[in-house]
Design an enzyme around this catalytic site. Structure first.
Site, short mmCIF file in Angstrom:
data_model
loop_
_atom_site.label_atom_id
_atom_site.label_comp_id
_atom_site.label_asym_id
_atom_site.label_seq_id
_atom_site.Cartn_x
_atom_site.Cartn_y
_atom_site.Cartn_z
N THR A 179 0.84 -1.20 0.00
CA THR A 179 0.00 0.00 0.00
C THR A 179 0.87 1.24 0.00
O THR A 179 1.71 1.42 0.87
CB THR A 179 -0.90 0.02 1.24
OG1 THR A 179 -1.61 -1.20 1.32
CG2 THR A 179 -1.90 1.16 1.16
N TYR B 244 -10.19 -5.30 8.25
CA TYR B 244 -11.06 -4.61 7.31
C TYR B 244 -12.43 -5.31 7.26
O TYR B 244 -12.69 -6.23 8.02
CB TYR B 244 -10.39 -4.51 5.94
CG TYR B 244 -9.10 -3.73 5.99
CD1 TYR B 244 -9.06 -2.48 6.61
CD2 TYR B 244 -7.92 -4.24 5.47
CE1 TYR B 244 -7.87 -1.76 6.69
CE2 TYR B 244 -6.73 -3.53 5.54
CZ TYR B 244 -6.72 -2.29 6.16
OH TYR B 244 -5.54 -1.59 6.24
N GLN C 73 -6.09 -6.36 -6.02
CA GLN C 73 -6.49 -6.69 -4.65
C GLN C 73 -7.70 -5.83 -4.28
O GLN C 73 -7.59 -4.61 -4.18
CB GLN C 73 -5.34 -6.45 -3.68
CG GLN C 73 -5.67 -6.89 -2.26
CD GLN C 73 -4.57 -6.53 -1.28
OE1 GLN C 73 -4.36 -5.35 -0.99
NE2 GLN C 73 -3.87 -7.53 -0.77
N HIS D 37 -9.17 -9.17 -0.37
CA HIS D 37 -8.52 -8.75 0.87
C HIS D 37 -9.47 -9.05 2.03
O HIS D 37 -10.42 -8.32 2.27
CB HIS D 37 -8.19 -7.26 0.80
CG HIS D 37 -7.19 -6.81 1.84
ND1 HIS D 37 -7.08 -7.42 3.08
CD2 HIS D 37 -6.27 -5.82 1.82
CE1 HIS D 37 -6.13 -6.80 3.78
NE2 HIS D 37 -5.62 -5.84 3.03
N GLY D 38 -9.17 -10.13 2.76
CA GLY D 38 -10.09 -10.55 3.83
C GLY D 38 -9.50 -10.51 5.21
O GLY D 38 -10.02 -11.15 6.12
N ALA D 39 -8.40 -9.77 5.40
CA ALA D 39 -7.69 -9.81 6.69
C ALA D 39 -7.50 -8.41 7.26
O ALA D 39 -8.12 -7.45 6.81
CB ALA D 39 -6.33 -10.48 6.49
#
Length: 225
Positions: A25, A187, A108, A182-184
């Site tokens: 990022t 968020y 992502q 993005h599942g961690a």
């Protein structure tokens, strides 16, 4: 070490070697959240200047916001999006560079949920599974550098799942070879899964099967695209 230079596959995507540039990022999409020439130059340098046999053949775009409520966060304003025609056109220039070097690139897909602030650009409301504020945070671009605010509860998250689908459609149109969910990291998907942040008593909360429903449904629409 020699195996690093051998081909492999990521799902249905074939890549020429096993070197993958992970998601990073960075606040590069200035002055808006539309990918720009700076990002193009960075990607081009990564692919062109590294040792040919070890130059990464697969890249991840890092956080790509799926809608304007997902955009911008504490330390990282000016992250790119994938929810408008302008985003699609700008990303196409970058994916073309990647493909010209026989590499692959994944988008992502990212939604912040409560890890945001309603006073950030385009941020009303800040959605989350429940009205539980995250701890900490420091929004340096806001007066007083406030911490996280209490979010607005998502009564029915289906419209967010549809936004994931639209983001995947846009990513495909922009020339990405695939998407990364993005599942961690606290968020929105993680917020639904975690019993400390998800207090739903309906089909979206309670049991593990219900708390994981948001993640499963979102991933299934991405697969469908």
């Amino acid at each position: 070490m020699s195996s690093l230079s051998t081909p492999t596959t990521l799902g249905a995507v074939e890549i020429r070697n096993r070197n993958v540039m992970s998601a990073l990022t960075r606040s590069r999409s200035l002055p808006t959240n539309i990918p720009n020439e700076t990002m193009w130059n960075i990607i081009n340098s990564v692919l062109m200047e590294a040792q040919a046999s070890l130059s990464p053949r697969a890249l991840s775009s890092a956080n790509n916001s799926i809608n304007y409520h997902a955009y911008c966060r504490t330390e990282w304003p000016h992250t790119p999006g994938i929810y408008t025609a302008e985003h699609v056109a700008a990303w196409r220039k970058i994916t073309d560079v990647v493909h010209a070097e026989s590499a692959k690139i994944f988008s992502q897909l990212w939604h912040l949920g409560r890890a945001n602030h309603p006073d950030m650009p385009e941020q009303i409301p800040v959605w989350a599974p429940s009205t539980i504020a995250a701890r900490g945070g420091k929004f340096r671009t806001l007066p007083g550098q406030p911490g996280y605010a209490t979010p607005t509860e998502l009564p029915d998250p289906w419209f967010i799942i549809e936004q994931y689908k639209k983001a995947a459609i846009n990513a495909k149109e922009a020339g990405f070879d695939g998407v990364e969910f993005h599942g961690a990291n606290g968020y929105l998907p993680h917020q639904f899964f975690d019993s400390t942040t998800n207090k739903h008593t309906d089909m979206w909360g309670g049991s593990i099967e219900n708390r994981i429903r948001f993640i499963r449904e979102a991933v299934e629409v991405l697969i469908s695209v």
